[in-house]
Design a protein around this motif. Structure first.
Motif, PDB file in Angstrom:
ATOM      1  N   ARG A  42      51.463  92.602  60.957  1.00 39.02           N
ATOM      2  CA  ARG A  42      50.071  93.091  60.930  1.00 39.02           C
ATOM      3  C   ARG A  42      49.994  94.615  60.853  1.00 39.02           C
ATOM      4  NH1 ARG A  42      48.909  90.271  66.375  1.00 39.02           N
ATOM      5  NH2 ARG A  42      51.045  89.525  66.216  1.00 39.02           N
ATOM      6  N   LYS A  43      50.812  95.192  59.980  1.00 43.01           N
ATOM      7  CA  LYS A  43      50.859  96.651  59.863  1.00 43.01           C
ATOM      8  C   LYS A  43      50.064  97.162  58.663  1.00 43.01           C
ATOM      9  CE  LYS A  43      53.735  97.662  63.287  1.00 43.01           C
ATOM     10  NZ  LYS A  43      55.192  97.582  63.173  1.00 43.01           N
ATOM     11  N   LYS A  44      50.188  96.471  57.513  1.00 43.72           N
ATOM     12  CA  LYS A  44      49.537  96.943  56.281  1.00 43.72           C
ATOM     13  C   LYS A  44      48.660  95.832  55.721  1.00 43.72           C
ATOM     14  CE  LYS A  44      53.465  99.884  55.105  1.00 43.72           C
ATOM     15  NZ  LYS A  44      54.633 100.042  54.213  1.00 43.72           N
ATOM     16  N   LEU A  45      47.509  95.673  56.300  1.00 42.40           N
ATOM     17  CA  LEU A  45      46.621  94.573  55.911  1.00 42.40           C
ATOM     18  C   LEU A  45      45.641  95.030  54.828  1.00 42.40           C
ATOM     19  CD1 LEU A  45      45.879  93.311  59.514  1.00 42.40           C
ATOM     20  CD2 LEU A  45      47.344  92.176  57.831  1.00 42.40           C
ATOM     21  N   GLN A  46      45.511  94.191  53.799  1.00 44.52           N
ATOM     22  CA  GLN A  46      44.555  94.464  52.725  1.00 44.52           C
ATOM     23  C   GLN A  46      43.704  93.222  52.509  1.00 44.52           C
ATOM     24  OE1 GLN A  46      47.108  95.836  49.386  1.00 44.52           O
ATOM     25  NE2 GLN A  46      45.329  97.052  48.855  1.00 44.52           N
ATOM     26  N   LEU A  47      42.397  93.368  52.600  1.00 52.19           N
ATOM     27  CA  LEU A  47      41.519  92.217  52.362  1.00 52.19           C
ATOM     28  C   LEU A  47      41.749  91.672  50.966  1.00 52.19           C
ATOM     29  CD1 LEU A  47      38.158  93.336  53.996  1.00 52.19           C
ATOM     30  CD2 LEU A  47      39.660  91.499  54.763  1.00 52.19           C
ATOM     31  N   LEU A  48      41.676  90.341  50.842  1.00 53.03           N
ATOM     32  CA  LEU A  48      41.923  89.683  49.560  1.00 53.03           C
ATOM     33  C   LEU A  48      40.930  90.137  48.498  1.00 53.03           C
ATOM     34  CD1 LEU A  48      43.458  87.439  47.978  1.00 53.03           C
ATOM     35  CD2 LEU A  48      41.723  85.848  48.794  1.00 53.03           C
ATOM     36  N   THR A  49      39.681  90.252  48.889  1.00 48.73           N
ATOM     37  CA  THR A  49      38.634  90.555  47.922  1.00 48.73           C
ATOM     38  C   THR A  49      37.448  91.180  48.650  1.00 48.73           C
ATOM     39  OG1 THR A  49      37.034  89.555  46.413  1.00 48.73           O
ATOM     40  CG2 THR A  49      37.846  88.155  48.159  1.00 48.73           C
ATOM     41  N   LYS A  50      36.598  91.842  47.900  1.00 53.59           N
ATOM     42  CA  LYS A  50      35.375  92.394  48.499  1.00 53.59           C
ATOM     43  C   LYS A  50      34.343  91.304  48.772  1.00 53.59           C
ATOM     44  CE  LYS A  50      35.973  96.839  46.147  1.00 53.59           C
ATOM     45  NZ  LYS A  50      37.095  96.511  45.263  1.00 53.59           N
ATOM     46  N   LYS A  51      34.516  90.165  48.104  1.00 50.57           N
ATOM     47  CA  LYS A  51      33.555  89.071  48.283  1.00 50.57           C
ATOM     48  C   LYS A  51      33.677  88.493  49.704  1.00 50.57           C
ATOM     49  CE  LYS A  51      33.666  87.723  43.427  1.00 50.57           C
ATOM     50  NZ  LYS A  51      34.657  88.720  42.987  1.00 50.57           N
ATOM     51  N   PRO A  52      32.577  87.959  50.245  1.00 47.61           N
ATOM     52  CA  PRO A  52      32.632  87.392  51.600  1.00 47.61           C
ATOM     53  C   PRO A  52      33.273  86.001  51.603  1.00 47.61           C
ATOM     54  CG  PRO A  52      30.396  87.208  50.722  1.00 47.61           C
ATOM     55  CD  PRO A  52      31.217  87.922  49.685  1.00 47.61           C
ATOM     56  N   LEU A  53      34.612  85.952  51.557  1.00 48.78           N
ATOM     57  CA  LEU A  53      35.342  84.682  51.551  1.00 48.78           C
ATOM     58  C   LEU A  53      36.158  84.580  52.835  1.00 48.78           C
ATOM     59  CD1 LEU A  53      36.628  84.689  47.854  1.00 48.78           C
ATOM     60  CD2 LEU A  53      34.643  83.489  48.763  1.00 48.78           C
ATOM     61  N   TYR A  54      36.118  83.398  53.464  1.00 53.89           N
ATOM     62  CA  TYR A  54      36.748  83.265  54.778  1.00 53.89           C
ATOM     63  C   TYR A  54      37.452  81.918  54.936  1.00 53.89           C
ATOM     64  CZ  TYR A  54      33.401  87.015  55.793  1.00 53.89           C
ATOM     65  OH  TYR A  54      32.684  88.185  55.752  1.00 53.89           O
ATOM     66  N   LEU A  55      38.275  81.871  55.997  1.00 48.50           N
ATOM     67  CA  LEU A  55      38.848  80.609  56.452  1.00 48.50           C
ATOM     68  C   LEU A  55      37.980  80.124  57.614  1.00 48.50           C
ATOM     69  CD1 LEU A  55      41.195  78.512  56.443  1.00 48.50           C
ATOM     70  CD2 LEU A  55      42.391  80.015  58.027  1.00 48.50           C
ATOM     71  N   HIS A  56      37.494  78.893  57.508  1.00 47.69           N
ATOM     72  CA  HIS A  56      36.583  78.336  58.516  1.00 47.69           C
ATOM     73  C   HIS A  56      37.363  77.401  59.448  1.00 47.69           C
ATOM     74  CE1 HIS A  56      32.711  79.463  56.407  1.00 47.69           C
ATOM     75  NE2 HIS A  56      33.633  79.729  55.493  1.00 47.69           N
ATOM     76  N   LEU A  57      37.325  77.720  60.740  1.00 45.44           N
ATOM     77  CA  LEU A  57      38.075  76.959  61.739  1.00 45.44           C
ATOM     78  C   LEU A  57      37.154  76.508  62.861  1.00 45.44           C
ATOM     79  CD1 LEU A  57      40.991  79.560  62.178  1.00 45.44           C
ATOM     80  CD2 LEU A  57      40.995  77.584  60.632  1.00 45.44           C
ATOM     81  N   HIS A  58      37.623  75.497  63.613  1.00 45.04           N
ATOM     82  CA  HIS A  58      36.906  75.089  64.828  1.00 45.04           C
ATOM     83  C   HIS A  58      37.950  74.866  65.910  1.00 45.04           C
ATOM     84  CE1 HIS A  58      34.546  72.780  67.725  1.00 45.04           C
ATOM     85  NE2 HIS A  58      33.472  73.284  67.135  1.00 45.04           N
ATOM     86  N   GLN A  59      37.755  75.527  67.065  1.00 44.63           N
ATOM     87  CA  GLN A  59      38.757  75.452  68.131  1.00 44.63           C
ATOM     88  C   GLN A  59      38.304  74.538  69.267  1.00 44.63           C
ATOM     89  OE1 GLN A  59      40.756  79.386  69.030  1.00 44.63           O
ATOM     90  NE2 GLN A  59      38.830  80.128  68.193  1.00 44.63           N
ATOM     91  N   THR A  60      39.263  73.782  69.788  1.00 45.60           N
ATOM     92  CA  THR A  60      39.013  72.956  70.974  1.00 45.60           C
ATOM     93  C   THR A  60      40.106  73.271  71.995  1.00 45.60           C
ATOM     94  OG1 THR A  60      38.141  71.201  69.567  1.00 45.60           O
ATOM     95  CG2 THR A  60      38.655  70.604  71.831  1.00 45.60           C
ATOM     96  N   LEU A  61      39.695  73.613  73.217  1.00 43.87           N
ATOM     97  CA  LEU A  61      40.646  73.902  74.286  1.00 43.87           C
ATOM     98  C   LEU A  61      40.736  72.698  75.223  1.00 43.87           C
ATOM     99  CD1 LEU A  61      39.628  77.581  75.112  1.00 43.87           C
ATOM    100  CD2 LEU A  61      41.586  76.820  73.791  1.00 43.87           C
ATOM    101  N   HIS A  62      41.969  72.349  75.600  1.00 39.37           N
ATOM    102  CA  HIS A  62      42.205  71.215  76.508  1.00 39.37           C
ATOM    103  C   HIS A  62      42.875  71.762  77.759  1.00 39.37           C
ATOM    104  CE1 HIS A  62      41.712  68.761  72.805  1.00 39.37           C
ATOM    105  NE2 HIS A  62      42.493  69.669  72.261  1.00 39.37           N
ATOM    106  N   LYS A  63      42.209  71.622  78.908  1.00 38.31           N
ATOM    107  CA  LYS A  63      42.794  72.144  80.151  1.00 38.31           C
ATOM    108  C   LYS A  63      42.767  71.061  81.218  1.00 38.31           C
ATOM    109  CE  LYS A  63      42.989  76.264  82.972  1.00 38.31           C
ATOM    110  NZ  LYS A  63      42.682  77.702  83.025  1.00 38.31           N
TER     111      LYS A  63
END
Length: 247
Positions: free
Chosen positions: A225-246
């Motif tokens: 995570r030293k030289k990060l460059q966004l893929l594109t100027k367009k608003p494109l994302y990875l969509h996730l949903h997190q569930t925590l189990h404790k």
């Protein structure tokens, strides 16, 4: 060099055949034995190679846990040449998900549902899947690497997965500064290997129940995570949903 690279391809084909449950188009042991005289006379061998295979690209030897990054010309998101990280072809088959760990009192387990990824050329991606890994600040694996199955469907500017990933370590046991990486990969028929198109990552302070969208970055995957460059100027994302189990 070219002959050795072709032999490497044959070894990968044999490896894939041994792992496959289907018998068609397998690279058989008898085929492998035909390579023996070539290996014995590698410096003087000048006949035609017995199999019509593409040479495996020359690879650098890297430290454990690092993905190989091979330079090659390719149309990038914004045009121009990019660095790719092909997997061994075709030995690696997508779909290596692991079950949830046993629960421990006072410890938290994380399930991440990969819903979809937004890409401007989503419909053109062949056999897309995502490799999920958990790395420390030096890019070393903290858990086994998992591959999703190939995507469920592609529509408009989205590739849909809807697949659960069980993170293979209790959250409390993850090193400070660790991150969960998601590498989007797809098959490139012209080059006959699987290429990383882009990647995203999630840091420890982003682990919380519910939906999250994370930004996409240009390859090669930068696990440190030293030289990060966004893929594109367009608003494109990875969509996730997190569930925590404790417990």
């Amino acid at each position: 060099q070219k002959t050795i690279a072709k032999i490497a391809t044959c070894l990968e084909l044999r490896s894939a055949a041994l792992q496959s449950t289907q018998s068609q188009d397998e690279f058989k042991l008898e085929d492998l034995k035909k390579l023996e005289p070539i290996l014995k006379n590698i410096l003087t061998y000048n006949k035609e190679f017995p199999f019509d295979v593409q040479p495996v690209p020359l690879r650098k030897i890297l430290a454990p846990g690092e993905e190989e990054h091979l330079e090659f010309e390719e149309d990038d998101e914004e045009g121009g040449a990019g660095a790719g990280s092909p997997d061994s072809f075709p030995a690696r088959v997508p779909g290596t998900l692991l079950p949830r760990l046993p629960s421990e009192p006072g410890m938290t387990l994380l399930t991440i549902n990969i819903e979809k990824i937004g890409l401007k050329d989503a419909g053109q991606c062949i056999d897309p899947y995502i490799t999920v890994s958990v790395k420390d600040l030096n890019g070393i694996d903290l858990t086994p690497v998992q591959d999703t199955p190939v995507a469920l469907r592609k529509e408009d500017t989205y590739v849909h997965f809807n697949v659960d990933i069980e993170i293979q370590k209790h959250i409390e046991k993850l090193a400070k500064g660790a991150a969960i990486f998601f590498e989007f990969k797809h098959y490139k028929p012209k080059k006959r290997f699987t290429s990383t198109k882009c990647f995203a990552f999630m840091e420890m302070d982003e682990i919380k129940p519910g939906a999250i969208v994370i930004e996409l970055y240009k390859k090669p995957t930068d696990f440190k995570r030293k030289k990060l460059q966004l893929l594109t100027k367009k608003p494109l994302y990875l969509h996730l949903h997190q569930t925590l189990h404790k417990e």
